[in-house]
Each structure stands twice: as structure tokens, then as C-alpha cells.
Design an enzyme around this catalytic site. Structure first.
Site, mmCIF file in Angstrom:
data_model
loop_
_atom_site.group_PDB
_atom_site.id
_atom_site.type_symbol
_atom_site.label_atom_id
_atom_site.label_comp_id
_atom_site.label_asym_id
_atom_site.label_seq_id
_atom_site.Cartn_x
_atom_site.Cartn_y
_atom_site.Cartn_z
ATOM 1 N N GLY A 1 0.828 -1.198 0.000
ATOM 2 C CA GLY A 1 0.000 0.000 0.000
ATOM 3 C C GLY A 1 0.862 1.247 0.000
ATOM 4 N N ASP B 1 1.955 -1.575 -4.919
ATOM 5 C CA ASP B 1 0.667 -0.905 -5.087
ATOM 6 C C ASP B 1 0.275 -0.952 -6.563
ATOM 7 O OD1 ASP B 1 -1.508 1.081 -5.103
ATOM 8 O OD2 ASP B 1 -0.700 1.728 -3.176
ATOM 9 N N GLY C 1 -5.740 3.259 -6.490
ATOM 10 C CA GLY C 1 -6.487 3.693 -5.322
ATOM 11 C C GLY C 1 -7.340 2.606 -4.716
ATOM 12 N N SER D 1 -1.400 -6.462 -5.058
ATOM 13 C CA SER D 1 -0.709 -7.224 -4.018
ATOM 14 C C SER D 1 -0.737 -8.727 -4.291
ATOM 15 C CB SER D 1 -1.362 -6.927 -2.665
ATOM 16 O OG SER D 1 -0.942 -7.821 -1.668
ATOM 17 N N ASP E 1 -0.601 -1.916 4.788
ATOM 18 C CA ASP E 1 -1.376 -0.676 4.871
ATOM 19 C C ASP E 1 -2.068 -0.453 3.527
ATOM 20 O OD1 ASP E 1 -2.424 1.615 5.996
ATOM 21 O OD2 ASP E 1 -0.678 2.852 5.514
ATOM 22 N N HIS F 1 -8.728 -1.496 2.618
ATOM 23 C CA HIS F 1 -9.336 -1.812 3.908
ATOM 24 C C HIS F 1 -10.627 -2.609 3.801
ATOM 25 C CE1 HIS F 1 -6.154 0.335 5.561
ATOM 26 N NE2 HIS F 1 -6.776 1.142 6.407
#
Length: 218
Positions: free
Chosen positions: A54, A79, A83, A132, A149, A152
Site C-alpha cells: 500500500g 501498489d 487507489g 498485491s 497498509d 481496507h
């Protein structure tokens, strides 16, 4: 292993770069992240590599990169740069200045490169532009720490944990950001994978600072 065992601090010029970079990590938690990275990269059995899942625009990467540079180590930051859910149109953290006009989609890759250039970390930080899950499929070596990170949602957090926790060397660290035991304080997925790591018996909690958790691999 309290975080205070390392007294390393980010130099003022790099702190200015980090402060001017879009991102969501509080300064005190970023300072704690810096100390933790410095600690694990300086250990005698360090392999000289830390991984961040992230990147966004590279705010926290400046802290990791500075710690790595001190030990001639590397940071790989992963990443897709399109977004997370909360960065999309109509959501709270959507930033129209980061939209690629050609694709009509968020693209934070160029802003990340600018951050690394300004911080003079282009030879220490390796940006891996990929989801990822895809990056995890081609990874193949132990690392000193993995800092999760990323997205979520439960699916994103689970994928990050499943794909990357296994690469933490014995004695290395799994770092998870945005862990909120009380649901009223924040989303649950980072807390859920934090609990999975503890319940697995492979990790023990060594420290916490705000929403940052430091778990050490047995």
C-alpha cells in the site's frame, strides 16, 4: 521490544517531503514506523529487505526508505496505484488531482515517483506496480518486515495477509496499520487480520503505537 529502543529520527528535509505528500498516516505513527524499521533492518540476522503493501503517494515510504538507507537495505513497496475503495469517485478520500485524464482512473504512480525523487530515495526504494496478489505470486524470499497498509475491505486485507505474512523471517516483524479494536474507531478488516496473525501462533505482539501494531514472528 518497545519502539523506544531505537532513537532514530527522520531528518528535517525528508520530514518536509513526507509532510507535503498526500497520505493518511499520523506523524507520531510514522515516527514509530521509522523506529521499528530501523530496529529490524539493523539486527544481526537482517536480510536487508523490508516490504510495504500500500504505497499511495509514498508518505510512509519516506520513513521506511530513510531507515533502510541507513543500513544499506532496500524497501519494496507494492501498489497497483489505482487507489483503494475509499479513493474512488464519490468517496470521502477521492482526490481529483490524482486522476489520470487518459484512463479516467486514479493514478498515484507519478506522485509516488515525485516523492521518492524529492526524498532522494530512488536507489533505496523499489516501487512494484502491481496488485498485491499478483506481486505475492512472484515473490520468493524472506524479508525483515512486512508493513500492511493497503485496501481496507476484508478481501483486500485478507489477500495482503495471506500473500505476504509468510515471507517474514523468524524474528522479523509483521506491521499492520489501522488496527482498531473498537469498531467505533475505524474499519474492522485490519483488526481481523491482526487477530488472525496472533491466533495462528506464528506471531506475538511486541508493541503498539496508536493504530500501528508490531507482531514478531516466532
Amino acid at each position: 521490544m518497545p519502539l523506544s529502543t531505537s532513537s532514530s529520527t527522520l531528518p528535517d528535509d525528508r520530514r518536509t517531503v513526507a509532510d507535503n505528500t498526500p497520505g493518511f498516516m499520523p506523524a507520531d505513527e510514522a515516527d514509530a514506523l521509522h523506529r521499528v524499521a530501523d530496529r529490524f533492518l539493523s539486527e544481526p540476522d537482517s536480510v536487508g529487505i523490508g516490504v510495504e503493501i500500500g504505497t499511495y503517494c509514498g508518505k510512509s515510504t519516506v520513513y521506511l526508505g530513510d531507515a533502510a538507507q541507513r543500513h544499506d537495505a532496500l524497501i519494496v513497496t507494492v501498489d497497483h496505484h489505482r487507489g483503494s475503495e475509499e479513493h474512488q469517485p464519490g468517496w470521502e478520500y477521492h482526490d481529483t488531482t490524482l486522476v489520470d485524464a487518459h484512463a479516467g482512473l486514479l493514478d498515484t504512480a507519478a506522485r509516488f515517483r515525485r516523492t521518492m525523487f524529492d526524498a532522494r530515495l530512488e536507489h533505496t526504494v523499489l516501487g512494484l506496480l502491481a496488485p498485491s496478489t499478483a506481486a505475492a505470486r512472484v515473490w520468493g524470499r524472506a524479508v525483515d518486515f512486512v508493513f500492511i497498509d493497503g485496501g481496507h475491505s476484508m478481501e483486500a486485507a485478507q489477500n495482503d495477509y495471506d500473500g505476504w505474512a509468510t515471507w517474514v523471517r523468524p524474528g522479523g516483524a509483521l506491521l499492520i496499520h489501522d488496527v482498531f479494536p473498537d469498531p467505533a474507531d475505524g474499519g474492522r478488516p485490519p483488526y481481523e487480520i491482526y487477530r488472525q496473525a496472533l491466533d495462528s501462533g506464528q506471531f506475538t505482539e511486541a508493541d503498539a503505537h496508536g493504530s500501528l501494531r508490531v507482531l514478531v514472528r516466532r
